[in-house]
Design a protein around this motif. Structure first.
Motif, PDB file in Angstrom:
ATOM      1  N   VAL A 878       0.853  -1.210   0.000  1.00  9.91           N
ATOM      2  CA  VAL A 878       0.000   0.000   0.000  1.00  9.91           C
ATOM      3  C   VAL A 878       0.877   1.244   0.000  1.00  9.91           C
ATOM      4  O   VAL A 878       0.679   2.178  -0.788  1.00  9.91           O
ATOM      5  N   VAL A 879       1.883   1.224   0.886  1.00 11.15           N
ATOM      6  CA  VAL A 879       2.788   2.389   0.959  1.00 11.15           C
ATOM      7  C   VAL A 879       3.471   2.593  -0.393  1.00 11.15           C
ATOM      8  O   VAL A 879       3.581   3.720  -0.892  1.00 11.15           O
ATOM      9  N   LEU A 880       3.920   1.484  -1.013  1.00  5.56           N
ATOM     10  CA  LEU A 880       4.574   1.584  -2.328  1.00  5.56           C
ATOM     11  C   LEU A 880       3.637   2.211  -3.348  1.00  5.56           C
ATOM     12  O   LEU A 880       4.051   3.069  -4.143  1.00  5.56           O
ATOM     13  N   ALA A 881       2.369   1.783  -3.299  1.00 11.54           N
ATOM     14  CA  ALA A 881       1.393   2.337  -4.252  1.00 11.54           C
ATOM     15  C   ALA A 881       1.284   3.845  -4.080  1.00 11.54           C
ATOM     16  O   ALA A 881       1.273   4.607  -5.064  1.00 11.54           O
ATOM     17  N   PHE A 882       1.255   4.289  -2.807  1.00 10.43           N
ATOM     18  CA  PHE A 882       1.168   5.737  -2.559  1.00 10.43           C
ATOM     19  C   PHE A 882       2.439   6.444  -3.048  1.00 10.43           C
ATOM     20  O   PHE A 882       2.367   7.534  -3.616  1.00 10.43           O
ATOM     21  N   ILE A 883       3.574   5.801  -2.813  1.00 10.18           N
ATOM     22  CA  ILE A 883       4.831   6.441  -3.256  1.00 10.18           C
ATOM     23  C   ILE A 883       4.801   6.606  -4.774  1.00 10.18           C
ATOM     24  O   ILE A 883       5.154   7.663  -5.309  1.00 10.18           O
ATOM     25  N   LEU A 898       0.078  27.998 -14.263  1.00 13.45           N
ATOM     26  CA  LEU A 898      -0.381  29.284 -13.710  1.00 13.45           C
ATOM     27  C   LEU A 898      -0.897  29.097 -12.284  1.00 13.45           C
ATOM     28  O   LEU A 898      -1.427  28.045 -11.938  1.00 13.45           O
ATOM     29  N   GLN A 899      -0.777  30.192 -11.501  1.00 14.91           N
ATOM     30  CA  GLN A 899      -1.019  30.086 -10.067  1.00 14.91           C
ATOM     31  C   GLN A 899      -2.435  29.630  -9.726  1.00 14.91           C
ATOM     32  O   GLN A 899      -2.626  28.754  -8.919  1.00 14.91           O
ATOM     33  N   GLY A 900      -3.464  30.186 -10.358  1.00 15.19           N
ATOM     34  CA  GLY A 900      -4.837  29.851  -9.930  1.00 15.19           C
ATOM     35  C   GLY A 900      -5.462  28.716 -10.707  1.00 15.19           C
ATOM     36  O   GLY A 900      -6.621  28.357 -10.456  1.00 15.19           O
ATOM     37  N   SER A 901      -4.738  28.131 -11.654  1.00 11.85           N
ATOM     38  CA  SER A 901      -5.354  27.153 -12.563  1.00 11.85           C
ATOM     39  C   SER A 901      -5.723  25.862 -11.836  1.00 11.85           C
ATOM     40  O   SER A 901      -5.223  25.564 -10.754  1.00 11.85           O
ATOM     41  N   LEU A 902      -6.612  25.098 -12.496  1.00 13.34           N
ATOM     42  CA  LEU A 902      -7.112  23.848 -11.920  1.00 13.34           C
ATOM     43  C   LEU A 902      -5.957  22.894 -11.624  1.00 13.34           C
ATOM     44  O   LEU A 902      -5.913  22.232 -10.580  1.00 13.34           O
ATOM     45  N   GLU A 903      -4.994  22.840 -12.570  1.00 14.48           N
ATOM     46  CA  GLU A 903      -3.867  21.909 -12.431  1.00 14.48           C
ATOM     47  C   GLU A 903      -3.062  22.236 -11.176  1.00 14.48           C
ATOM     48  O   GLU A 903      -2.709  21.342 -10.398  1.00 14.48           O
ATOM     49  N   ARG A 904      -2.812  23.549 -10.972  1.00 11.05           N
ATOM     50  CA  ARG A 904      -2.018  23.952  -9.797  1.00 11.05           C
ATOM     51  C   ARG A 904      -2.751  23.582  -8.509  1.00 11.05           C
ATOM     52  O   ARG A 904      -2.165  23.067  -7.563  1.00 11.05           O
ATOM     53  N   VAL A 905      -4.081  23.812  -8.477  1.00 10.76           N
ATOM     54  CA  VAL A 905      -4.875  23.489  -7.285  1.00 10.76           C
ATOM     55  C   VAL A 905      -4.809  21.990  -7.007  1.00 10.76           C
ATOM     56  O   VAL A 905      -4.556  21.547  -5.877  1.00 10.76           O
ATOM     57  N   PHE A 906      -4.978  21.185  -8.092  1.00  6.86           N
ATOM     58  CA  PHE A 906      -4.940  19.722  -7.953  1.00  6.86           C
ATOM     59  C   PHE A 906      -3.591  19.282  -7.362  1.00  6.86           C
ATOM     60  O   PHE A 906      -3.542  18.474  -6.418  1.00  6.86           O
ATOM     61  N   LEU A 907      -2.495  19.838  -7.896  1.00  9.13           N
ATOM     62  CA  LEU A 907      -1.162  19.429  -7.436  1.00  9.13           C
ATOM     63  C   LEU A 907      -0.945  19.819  -5.972  1.00  9.13           C
ATOM     64  O   LEU A 907      -0.386  19.049  -5.187  1.00  9.13           O
ATOM     65  N   THR A 908      -1.414  21.029  -5.612  1.00  6.78           N
ATOM     66  CA  THR A 908      -1.226  21.472  -4.221  1.00  6.78           C
ATOM     67  C   THR A 908      -1.980  20.560  -3.258  1.00  6.78           C
ATOM     68  O   THR A 908      -1.427  20.094  -2.259  1.00  6.78           O
ATOM     69  N   ILE A 909      -3.246  20.288  -3.595  1.00  6.39           N
ATOM     70  CA  ILE A 909      -4.070  19.449  -2.695  1.00  6.39           C
ATOM     71  C   ILE A 909      -3.476  18.047  -2.599  1.00  6.39           C
ATOM     72  O   ILE A 909      -3.354  17.474  -1.510  1.00  6.39           O
ATOM     73  N   SER A 910      -3.068  17.480  -3.772  1.00  4.14           N
ATOM     74  CA  SER A 910      -2.508  16.118  -3.732  1.00  4.14           C
ATOM     75  C   SER A 910      -1.232  16.103  -2.887  1.00  4.14           C
ATOM     76  O   SER A 910      -0.967  15.136  -2.171  1.00  4.14           O
ATOM     77  N   ASN A 911      -0.464  17.208  -2.930  1.00  2.28           N
ATOM     78  CA  ASN A 911       0.744  17.282  -2.101  1.00  2.28           C
ATOM     79  C   ASN A 911       0.374  17.192  -0.618  1.00  2.28           C
ATOM     80  O   ASN A 911       0.998  16.450   0.148  1.00  2.28           O
ATOM     81  N   TYR A 912      -0.688  17.950  -0.207  1.00  9.54           N
ATOM     82  CA  TYR A 912      -1.136  17.891   1.196  1.00  9.54           C
ATOM     83  C   TYR A 912      -1.540  16.460   1.560  1.00  9.54           C
ATOM     84  O   TYR A 912      -1.173  15.937   2.613  1.00  9.54           O
ATOM     85  N   ILE A 913      -2.305  15.818   0.647  1.00  4.37           N
ATOM     86  CA  ILE A 913      -2.812  14.474   0.950  1.00  4.37           C
ATOM     87  C   ILE A 913      -1.646  13.500   1.145  1.00  4.37           C
ATOM     88  O   ILE A 913      -1.594  12.753   2.121  1.00  4.37           O
ATOM     89  N   PHE A 914      -0.680  13.514   0.204  1.00 10.25           N
ATOM     90  CA  PHE A 914       0.442  12.579   0.303  1.00 10.25           C
ATOM     91  C   PHE A 914       1.281  12.847   1.548  1.00 10.25           C
ATOM     92  O   PHE A 914       1.712  11.910   2.216  1.00 10.25           O
ATOM     93  N   THR A 915       1.470  14.126   1.843  1.00 10.91           N
ATOM     94  CA  THR A 915       2.239  14.436   3.053  1.00 10.91           C
ATOM     95  C   THR A 915       1.533  13.842   4.267  1.00 10.91           C
ATOM     96  O   THR A 915       2.167  13.201   5.120  1.00 10.91           O
TER      97      THR A 915
END
Length: 1525
Positions: A878-883, A898-915
């Motif tokens: 499971v941990v490997l899958a997350f990595i 771009l700062q406000g774009s959907l892609e940037r928001v997605f990446l920021t949120i996914s970063n919080y989740i993985f952390t």
């Protein structure tokens, strides 16, 4: 009177060699540009010499033929070298007899240069090397066959897919008309005048990257043209010039008044020319092979890949990457592995021969003669001392005879006066009353001799433990006080010689002790004679006392440390020098130099005084020091007279003195010195090779390479064969693989496409055979050293640190953790802190010692839940899958989101989740295992520390970005960069990968030593480079710089005075330039800049100083070829060391496997054969199918089929199309027939058991399908995509694989590769990780770099960028193959323009000046030097294994045949009545597993089939034949 035949023979050889050398000289004096019609005197003289040499060779041949006879084993033509001579003489005869004026056959004469090989035959070491190369031929033949395979398969695919595509160009529309009075600049769009690198477009049927709409607008004078055809007509009507710029009125420059003709090139059409003067294309199989060879050599392959991607499809990169992995990383390394494996075997064999010969030559009477000879220096030193002693004795005797006195008692031999001679003596310290034991240790390193002193009062065991086999012992006095040596050794204690770290120093010390004591002896001897104490006697006592004190000082460790620090400071002071340095610094450095020189002089004087002259000279290091000191003093004196002296550069050698103080380094150097003799022989071979090819090149390409300059003049290309010097430089450059493809294109364009043969031969023999031989020599050196170490020393256990406790604890991991040495220090520090804090520790700490983080007791419910979660087998997955999913989001990152774009928001949120997930995982582990206290605690594993660090960084990253990231962008950027390291967590969770990484970590120490040796050479050459070239790498940048000579002229003409990116202005820049040189990519350009340099602020002049070639070529030879190849040796040796504990388990597994296979074979052999129940017809078919000849016929058919497939080419006539089509029908029907017969013979189940049969069936099905589809397309019954048909045709190539069934040698090699795949797979994973991390980093760092007309790039292009993750990955692959990586680094090192703040287009980061070199250098080091070498190590290991397995197979077969024979004997013991049945049984028994060759009575009872096993059968039962008959 008869002459001594041996004498005649040696003189005959000498004269022959002299003539050969003369021939080399005359060949080298050939000048291709002048000797066209041979009218000059020089040419006439050379011709006369040629005739004389030819006559000599012919006479020599005739004499030898008469003496030896012509045909037969011991006769003239029985010897290979003589056959070579015969060939040379015959070639000459053809030349002279026909006197062919119009055909130049003198190239044949260059074969004569091979004659020195005959002289080489007399040099044993050279004989070993040449024999070795001949020995490897069978194995190398298999590798070559494998290469041919690759070439055929990839060549046919290339021709099928891309024939004629590289001719595509953009033309104007067919109905396009040009107005009168104007002309199109070119018939099709050309980016450059010469069309070297064309714009290749994609046809409508293909989906390549470039189309004609991508043609850029035309530019004149740096501006884009904005007029079109109509505007021009309008201007013409008004009576104005249609194109002001073209008529250079200058008025239109500001606004770009010129016609943009490029907008009319809109039709993509197949033209007539191919890129690079027609050299690069896939129009037929031969050109495809040239391209493939170029791709495998990794030079210029990227450009070819881009052409194909532009014309056909983006996904063509898969073809090239596969070709490089199979061709370069596997094939080429297989060459190396085969040569290295063979080298050690041949070397052992030759060594044994030499030992036997030596044993025969030496008489058994002398013991000493059996001792190993010392090194060369030691022997010469002995000889000189011996001669001097003799001279002294003779002169003393003469002196006494002349004075008429008898010589003093004890003669010249016994009583030694004068320190010098005594010091020089070693073997014969025969003093009448004093005892000395001298032991010879045949020491393998520096063969210094350890001298041990023994006293009767010492322990007897110590005395006996010494090897007394060849010791010289003399009488021992009873009282230790009488024996000053004993007394002294009791007082001071002679240091133990066994200490591995300082072993050699101690040996030297011991020798010095002896001579010091001899000085005592003299005093005592003089004392006994009770001389009168004169003033002279007192002075002598004082002098001896002073020498003893000095001895103590010089030998103390503080003295040597002081000298070491002085050398370091001196190195730093030499490295500070740079271009434009202030006057004060120059003066300070001069004073420093004088101070250091005086220090080293003082050291030398002190040592000379303490040791005496001879003792000082005994140590080669001292001689080295002495020479440097003398040169430095001469230089200072010379400088006083004015002018800088060349001797200055010799100061740099002081850096090498540091090696004396580092034992580990010294061992590596000892390995280097031991391989020196082989390397010297190798260098002779290499020089001979380069010389032959240079002269051949002069004859073929002399005076034919020319270039057109921008001004329109024709000048010779810099890479040419116009004189011997430049021919040698060009050949050397081709051997380094740098820009050799440019020379190839020139050669093919200026002579004929056949010229490619010359370059292919040069590369194959030079690079893949000769240079691999050098690597083999070094690998063998390290392995011999490693074996020696393992057999008699434990001092180096630390380099592969396997603790017993670790082994028990971690027996699951085969590796047995190879720890990092640094971590030991960290743990030790922690341990000390822990001890200090223990005093202040509260009581509850002790009570809660086994609690996790002092909060959760072992019985705590929450902790138990955590433990059960971690213990679950799915947890790690499971941990490997997350990595992995986190890796994907990291890969999606790029700076341009771009700062406000959907892609940037997605990446920021996914970063919080993985952390959050990773923090959770860490919390679980810490709660269940504890943080630091306890054996199993979280921080006790270095992998967990890495995990923890990454989690910590992610948390800080989130906190910083929330707290307002805009203010602290720099910190954010660093944290974002650290985020790219997350994939490293994969390592600890993949056991195979972990093993590879741990092997690499343990090689860090020895690799570190090599890096240190490299650094020493880099620093020496760097400082030397700064002294030679500082401030000279500047040049004038402008349209016309012909008349400019210096900086002021340049600035007056309003041009720019700029420097090259790689220069030698200071040590840092010099080291970077040298690293580029060492990686052999782009070194030629740096060399040209060095050759052209004139002086500070002077405009360079072409080939101004050819002597500078010495600097560059010596650096390449010493560092690139010699020192960097030691990496291979170290990695291979270490890999073997770390694999050793797995050996036991592997051996056990192998034995079990062998037993299983034996059982299987026995059962099979005892059963009735499956075809016993077949009917006659089926049995006949079966016999046909199992017949060896059927395989041969099929092989022959496949070979012809491959040839017909490779006949296809671009624009082939219709008749050939038809012929090939019918051929294909015929071959397909043959394969169908074969498959059907085999199905009938073996039955379905048995047919599909065999892998080869599965392959056959697949090939048949594919071929039939392909034919059906083609027929459907021709009859146009169904619409079929032509790409599918093309793919079906490409898949026909699978037929080639059937050939593998026959080539057993090649199959063995392939088996090796297949066995190595799991481990190479782990390496591949490691590569992927490395690439992943660096690609993500690259996108962050260089994602915004721009390449366009205004900011041209040297390495980056629209294909090679760091814009997104995918492109960065491809670019890094290019860097790892070393193709133009220095150009890419140059682009990232761009200086920011002064107004870069206002320029939106140009993204620039000043910090890249420092980050970029670190990024690229570290990547190139790991990818090119370390990881590729692990591939070599793995392959070597597996080649050994597969050889072992083949041996075991043969043994097994022999055993089974023996057993079967014994089985028949049992039958023979039965009653006579059953005999006939028994014979039948026996017949079936005697059929072995090999149904092709059953053991029949005929086979057993004739003499022609005597394999070992059958001979054994006959020996066991002598009557078997009569019985069977």
């Amino acid at each position: 009177m008869l002459l001594n035949p041996s004498l005649v023979n040696t003189w005959f050889e000498r004269i022959s060699i002299m003539v050969i050398l003369l021939n080399c000289v005359t060949l080298g004096m050939y000048q291709p540009c002048e000797n066209i019609d041979c009218t000059s005197d020089r040419c006439q003289i050379l011709q006369a010499f040629d005739a004389f040499i030819y006559i000599f060779f012919a006479l020599e041949m005739v004499v030898k033929m008469v003496a030896l006879g012509i045909f037969g084993r011991r006769c003239y033509l029985g010897d290979t070298w003589n056959r070579l001579d015969f060939f040379i003489v015959m070639a000459g005869m053809v030349e002279y007899s026909l006197d062919l004026q119009n055909i130049n056959l003198s190239a044949i004469r260059t074969v004569r240069v091979l004659r020195p090989l005959k002289a080489i035959n007399r040099v044993p070491s050279m004989r070993i090397l040449v024999n070795l190369l001949l020995d490897t031929l069978p194995m190398l033949g298999n590798v070559l066959l494998l290469c041919f395979f690759v070439f055929f398969i990839f060549g046919i695919i290339g021709v099928q897919l891309w024939a004629g595509l590289l001719r595509n160009r953009c033309y104007p529309e067919e109905n396009f008309t040009v107005p009168s009075g104007m002309t199109l600049p070119a018939p099709y769009y050309r980016p450059e005048e010469d069309d070297e690198r064309p714009f290749i477009c994609s046809l409508a049927s293909d989906n390549g990257i470039m189309s004609c709409t991508d043609v850029p607008a035309r530019r004149e004078g740096g501006r884009i043209c904005c007029l079109d055809k109509e505007d021009a007509l309008h201007r013409q009507a008004l009576g104005l010039s249609p194109e002001p710029l073209a008529n250079s009125s200058g008025a239109g420059e500001a606004i770009g008044l010129c016609i943009n003709w490029n907008q009319y090139y809109t039709r993509c059409h197949t033209g007539n020319t191919n890129p690079h003067k027609g050299a690069i294309n896939f129009d037929n199989i031969v050109y495809a092979w040239i391209v493939i060879f170029q791709v495998i050599t990794l030079e210029g392959w990227v450009e070819i890949m881009y052409y194909v991607m532009d014309a056909h499809s983006f996904y063509n990169f898969i073809y090239f990457i596969l070709l490089i992995i199979i061709g370069s990383f596997f094939m080429i390394n297989l060459c190396l592995v085969v040569i290295a494996t063979q080298f050690s075997e041949t070397k052992q064999r030759e060594h044994q021969l030499m030992q036997e010969q030596r044993a025969q030559c030496l008489s058994s009477s002398t013991l000493a003669s059996m001792a190993e000879p010392g090194d060369c220096y030691e022997e010469i030193f002995q000889l000189v001392c011996h001669v001097l002693r003799k001279a002294k004795r003779r002169s003393a005797a003469l002196y006494y005879t002349l004075r008429g006195k008898p010589p003093p008692a004890g003669g010249g031999r016994g009583n030694r006066r004068g320190g010098g001679n005594v010091n020089g003596e070693r073997h014969h310290l025969r003093h009448p009353r004093y005892c000395i034991h001298i032991f010879y240790f045949p020491c393998h390193s520096v063969s210094a001799v350890s001298v041990a002193f023994h006293c009767p009062h010492q322990n007897k065991q110590d005395h006996d433990s010494q090897p007394l086999a060849n010791s010289i012992s003399l009488s021992v006095p009873q009282n230790p006080e009488d024996c000053p040596i004993c007394a002294l050794s009791l007082k001071e204690g002679v240091r133990a010689v066994g200490d591995s770290a300082n072993g050699e120093e101690n040996e030297e010390d011991a020798v010095k002790e002896t001579s010091k004591e001899e000085n005592h002896l003299e005093e005592r001897g003089d004392g006994e004679r009770k001389r009168k104490r004169t003033c002279f006697g007192h002075c002598k006592d004082l002098w001896n006392g002073m020498r003893r004190k000095l001895w103590g000082i010089v030998e103390s460790k503080y003295f040597s440390r002081g000298i070491m620090i002085a050398i370091l400071i001196n190195t730093i002071s030499m490295g500070i020098e740079h271009h434009n340095q202030p006057e004060e610094l120059t003066n300070v450095l001069e004073i420093c130099n004088i101070v250091f020189t005086s220090m080293f002089t003082l050291e030398m004087i002190l040592k000379l005084t303490a040791f005496g002259f001879f003792e000082y000279l005994r140590n080669p290091y001292n001689i080295f020091d002495g020479i440097i000191v003398i040169i430095s003093v001469c230089e200072i004196i010379g400088q006083a007279d004015g002018g800088l002296s060349v001797l200055r550069t010799f100061r740099l050698l002081r850096v090498i003195k540091l090696v004396r103080f580092m034992p580990a380094l010294r061992r590596q150097l000892v390995v280097l010195m031991k391989t020196m003799d082989n390397v010297a022989t190798f260098c002779m071979l290499l020089m001979l090779f380069i010389f032959i090819f240079s002269i051949l090149g002069m004859h073929i390409f002399g005076c034919k390479f020319s270039l057109k300059t921008e001004a329109g003049d024709t000048v010779p290309d810099r890479k040419n064969f116009d004189s011997l010097l430049w021919a040698i430089v060009t050949v050397f450059q081709i051997l380094t693989q740098e820009d050799w493809n440019m020379v190839l294109y020139n050669g093919m364009a200026s002579t004929s496409p056949c010229a490619a043969l010359y370059f292919v031969a040069l590369m194959t023999f030079g690079n893949y055979v000769l240079f691999n031989l050098l690597v083999a020599i070094l690998v063998e050196g390290f392995q011999a050293e490693g074996d020696a170490n393992r057999s008699y020393s434990d001092d180096d256990r630390s380099s592969c640190n396997f603790d017993d406790s670790d082994k028990q604890k971690d027996s699951l991991h085969l590796s047995g953790e190879c720890y990092l040495p640094q971590l030991h220090c960290i743990f030790f520090l922690c341990f000390r802190i822990q001890k200090m804090l223990e005093a202040y520790r509260p009581d509850w700490c002790e009570t809660r010692e086994d609690w996790s983080v002092f909060l959760f007791s072992p019985q705590n419910k929450f902790r138990q839940i955590c433990q059960s979660i971690i213990a679950h087998k799915l947890f790690d997955y499971v941990v490997l899958a997350f990595i992995f999913s986190n890796c994907i989001t990291v890969a999606l990152e790029r700076p341009k989101i771009l700062q406000g774009s959907l892609e940037r928001v997605f990446l920021t949120i996914s970063n919080y989740i993985f952390t959050a997930i990773f923090v959770g995982e860490m919390t679980l582990k810490v709660v269940s295992m504890g943080l630091y206290m306890g054996e199993q605690a979280y921080l006790r594993s270095s992998w967990n520390i890495l995990d923890g660090f990454l989690v910590f960084v992610s948390l800080i990253d989130i906190v910083v970005s929330m707290a307002g990231g805009a203010k602290i962008l720099g910190v954010l950027r660093v944290l974002r960069l650290l985020r790219t390291l997350r994939p490293l967590r994969v390592i600890s969770r993949a056991p195979g990968l972990k093993l590879v990484v741990e092997t690499l970590i343990t090689s860090l120490k020895p690799i570190g030593n090599i890096v240190l040796i490299c650094c020493a050479f880099f620093i020496i050459f760097g400082i030397l480079g700064v002294q030679l070239f500082k401030g000279k790498f500047f040049y004038c940048l402008g349209p016309d710089v012909k008349n400019i000579t210096n900086k002021s002229d340049c600035l007056q003409a309003n041009y720019k005075w700029v420097h090259h990116k790689y220069n030698f202005d200071n040590l840092g820049q010099a080291l970077m330039s040298l690293f580029v040189l060492a990686s052999k990519d782009g070194w030629v350009n740096i060399m040209y800049h060095g050759l052209d340099a004139v002086g500070v602020d002077q405009q360079p002049i072409t080939n101004n100083n050819p002597w500078m070639l010495l600097y560059f070529i010596s650096f390449l030879l010493i560092v690139s070829f010699f020192v960097l190849n030691m990496f291979v040796g170290v990695v291979v040796e270490n890999f073997h060391k770390c694999r050793q504990h797995q050996e036991v388990e592997e051996a056990k597994r192998r034995e079990e496997k062998r037993q299983r296979r034996m059982e299987k074979k026995r059962r099979k052999a005892q059963k009735l054969p499956y075809y016993a129940s077949y009917g006659n017809m089926r049995l006949m078919i079966h016999t046909l199918c199992t017949n060896h000849y059927l395989d041969l016929i099929i092989t022959f058919i496949i070979c012809i089929n491959v040839i017909t497939m490779s006949l296809e080419h671009y624009n082939q006539p219709h008749s050939l199309d038809l012929a090939l089509k019918y051929c294909n029908y015929f071959f397909t029907s043959m394969f169908v027939l074969e498959a059907v017969l085999k199905l009938i013979a073996f039955g379905v189940r048995r047919f599909f058991k065999d892998r080869w049969n599965q392959l056959d069936l697949a090939i048949v099905l594919l071929s039939v399908m392909g034919i059906t589809l083609e027929e459907i397309e021709i009859s146009a019954a169904l619409p079929i995509n032509p790409t599918i048909i093309r793919i079906m045709r490409v898949l026909r190539i699978a037929r080639v694989l059937k050939l593998l069934k026959m080539a057993t040698g090649m199959r063995a090699l392939l088996d090796t590769v297949v066995q190595a795949l799991p481990q190479v797979g782990n390496l591949g994973l490691l590569f992927m990780l490395l690439f992943f991390i660096y690609a993500a980093l690259g996108v962050e760092l260089f994602g915004e770099l721009v390449c366009n007309e205004d900011y041209p790039c040297e390495g980056m292009s629209r294909h090679a960028t760091f814009e997104n993750f995918g492109m960065a990955f491809l670019t890094l692959f290019q860097v790892s193959t070393g193709d133009n990586w220095n150009g890419i680094m140059k682009d990232t090192l761009r200086e920011c323009p002064p107004d870069h703040g206002t320029d939106v287009d140009y993204a620039c980061n000043p910090s890249l000046q420092f980050i970029s070199p670190m990024y690229f250098v570290s990547f190139v080091l790991t990818a090119q030097f370390v990881l590729i070498n692990v591939v070599v190590a793995v392959l070597m290991k597996h080649l050994d294994d597969s050889n072992k397995e083949a041996q075991e197979e043969a043994e097994m077969d022999a055993e089974i045949e023996l057993e079967l024979a014994q089985g028949t004997l049992c039958c023979m013991g039965a009653q006579r009545g059953q005999e006939t049945e028994d014979v039948c049984d026996m017949q079936s028994l005697l059929r072995t597993r090999d149904h092709i060759t059953p053991v029949t009575p005929a086979r057993l009872c004739t003499h022609q089939h005597n394999s070992t096993s059958l001979i054994a059968i006959k020996r066991r039962c002598p009557n078997i034949c009569s019985f069977l008959q």
